[in-house]
Write an enzyme that holds these catalytic residues in place. Structure first.
Site, PDB file in Angstrom:
ATOM      1  CB  SER A 177      -0.979  -0.044   1.179  1.00 20.65           C
ATOM      2  OG  SER A 177      -1.971   0.941   1.022  1.00 20.65           O
ATOM      3  CG  ASP A 273      -6.191  -1.405  -4.521  1.00 17.86           C
ATOM      4  OD1 ASP A 273      -6.720  -0.736  -3.619  1.00 17.86           O
ATOM      5  OD2 ASP A 273      -5.071  -1.930  -4.412  1.00 17.86           O
ATOM      6  CG  HIS A 340      -5.383  -2.329  -0.373  1.00 20.20           C
ATOM      7  ND1 HIS A 340      -4.968  -1.588  -1.456  1.00 20.20           N
ATOM      8  CD2 HIS A 340      -4.764  -1.799   0.711  1.00 20.20           C
ATOM      9  CE1 HIS A 340      -4.130  -0.643  -1.035  1.00 20.20           C
ATOM     10  NE2 HIS A 340      -3.982  -0.761   0.275  1.00 20.20           N
TER      11      HIS A 340
END
Length: 395
Positions: A177, A273, A340
Site C-alpha cells: 500500500s 483494488d 488490497h
C-alpha cells in the site's frame, strides 16, 4: 477531522489486527523490534518525535547474505489535524507499536515461502504519513509534529547496511500500500546504496495508485497528494527522473515514475483494488448520499451500473500500467480480485488455494521473477472470472 478523511489515516488498522490474530493463531513467533534510538539525534523520528522501529529476523544458510526489506503501509496525512490523530496510535508513534509475526512474503518457512524464507527479513514500521518521503526541519510548535519520513527510511537503511546489508548478494525492497508506493519511490535510491555486484530488485504490493477521476468527475486524489507533498516537504525526496518532467504531487502516482526506473520492479495489484475503489474512485466526498456504501463493502452487492463503473476503473488501471513488451525486466501479477495487499498473508501469498493466474500463485510468480527463472507478467481476465480470489483487505 472530517469523516471523509479517516480512511486515508487508518485504512489498514483493522486488517493489521486481523492479520496479527491470524498469525498468532497459527503459532508463529513474534519478531524482535529494533528501536533505533540513535536516529533521534539525526532528527529521524516518527510524527510525535519518537524513534523509528523495524522488525528483524536474521538470515541463515544460503540466505545469510540476502536481504528482504519490507515497508509497512497505512495511508497518509495531509494536514496537521490528520497527522495529530496519527500521533495517538502506531501510525504516528512508536510508543504504540508492539511485536508482530511474519507471514507470507516475510514468512520463515521453506515450504510456505521457498525463495525468501532464510533471508535477512526486515519490516520497517510506518509512522510518518508520507510514504517515507518527508523532510521538514522545522517542528510545529503547537502540535509538536515532525515531518521526517525520508530521514526515518534512510536511518533504518543505514543501520541495516551496518548490520551486513552492505555485503548483500541479493536484495529486494518491498512494501504494501503506502509502503508499496514507497518501494517504487525509493527503488533506485535503494539500488544505489548496495554493492554494484548485488542483484537488487523492487516489489510493490497494492502500491500502484491510479491518477484517475472519482465518480463525481473530480481529481480528488490529485488534490490529496498535493497537500501531502506540500505538508511533508516531499518534493526533494521524490525521484528526479519524474520531478524533472512532472509537478511533485504527480510523482506520487506510479504510472509517471515506473517508466523512469533503472531497477527491475514487480507490480502486484488487484485490478479492482478495494482501497482505491473506496477512497479514490468513490470517496465519501463524491458520494454524499452513500449510494456506494454496500458496493464498497462487498463487490457482490454492486448494482449493474456500479459494476460498469468498476469495469471502466479496471480499464483505466490497465491502461496506466507499463507495457510489458517495453520493459522486459518488469514483473506483474494483476488479478481481478477485490482486495488490497496480497503478499502479507500466507493464504494469499503461496498456498494451495492462493489467488492464482494461469495456475501460478503470487509467491511463485515473484520468486521466478527475482531469480530470473521466468519473467512473470500475468494479467487476469475481468471480474468475476477468477474463482481463486480472496476478496478482502490485508496489510
Amino acid at each position: 477531522m472530517m469523516a471523509a478523511s479517516r480512511p486515508w489515516l487508518a485504512f489498514a488498522a483493522a486488517a493489521v489486527v486481523l492479520s496479527f490474530v491470524a498469525v498468532a493463531a497459527a503459532g508463529q513467533a513474534d519478531v524482535d523490534m529494533v528501536f533505533l534510538k540513535s536516529a533521534v539525534a539525526k532528527g529521524a523520528v516518527c510524527l510525535d518525535g519518537s524513534p523509528p522501529v523495524y522488525h528483524f529476523s536474521p538470515g541463515s544458510g544460503s540466505g545469510a547474505n540476502n536481504w528482504l526489506v519490507h515497508m509497512e503501509g497505512g495511508g497518509w496525512c495531509r494536514n496537521a489535524d490528520e497527522c495529530s490523530v496519527r500521533k495517538g496510535n502506531f501510525r504516528g508513534s512508536s510508543k504504540f507499536m508492539r511485536p508482530l509475526s511474519f507471514s507470507g512474503l516475510l514468512g520463515g518457512s521453506q515450504k510456505a515461502n521457498p525463495d525468501f524464507y532464510n533471508w535477512n527479513r526486515v519490516k520497517i514500521r510506518y509512522c510518518d504519513g508520507s510514504s517515507f518521503t518527508g523532510d521538514v526541519e522545522a517542528v510545529e510548535t503547537a502540535t509538536n509534529l515532525h515531518y521526517r519520513g525520508f530521514r526515518v527510511w534512510r536511518a533504518v537503511i543505514d543501520d541495516l547496511l551496518a548490520k551486513g546489508m552492505n555485503k548483500a548478494q541479493n536484495a529486494l525492497l518491498s512494501g504494501c500500500s503506502a509502503g508499496g508506493l514507497a518501494a517504487i519511490l525509493h527503488c533506485d535510491g535503494f539500488r544505489d546504496l548496495l554493492p554494484a555486484t548485488a542483484k537488487v530488485k523492487c516489489f510493490s504490493d497494492a502500491g500502484f495508485f491510479l491518477d484517475g477521476k472519482d465518480i463525481s468527475g473530480n481529481n480528488y486524489v490529485r488534490t490529496f497528494y498535493k497537500n501531502v507533498v506540500n505538508l511533508h516537504g516531499s518534493a526533494i525526496n521524490l525521484p528526479v527522473s519524474c520531478t524533472s518532467k512532472q509537478s511533485p504531487e504527480m510523482c506520487f502516482f506510479p504510472q509517471y515514475v515506473v517508466p523512469t526506473l533503472r531497477t527491475p520492479l514487480f507490480i502486484l495489484n488487484a485490478a479492482y483494488d478495494a482501497w482505491q475503489i473506496k477512497n479514490v474512485l468513490a470517496p465519501s466526498t463524491a458520494d454524499p448520499k452513500k449510494t456506494w456504501n454496500q458496493c464498497k463493502l462487498d463487490i457482490k452487492s454492486c448494482s449493474s451500473s456500479q459494476l460498469s463503473v468498476l469495469q471502466n476503473f479496471r480499464k483505466d488501471f490497465m491502461a496506466a500500467l507499463p507495457k510489458p513488451g517495453q520493459y522486459p525486466s518488469l514483473g506483474m501479477f494483476i488479478d481481478s480480485c477485490y482486495a488490497h495487499c496480497q503478499s502479507g498473508s500466507q493464504d494469499t501469498w503461496f498456498a494451495d488455494d492462493s489467488p492464482s493466474i494461469q495456475k501460478t500463485q503470487i509467491g511463485k510468480a515473484v520468486g521466478d521473477w527475482f531469480y530470473d527463472r521466468r519473467v512473470s507478467q500475468l494479467i487476469d481476465c475481468a471480474y468475476p472470472c477468477n474463482p481463486t480470489c480472496k476478496n478482502r483487505e490485508d496489510d
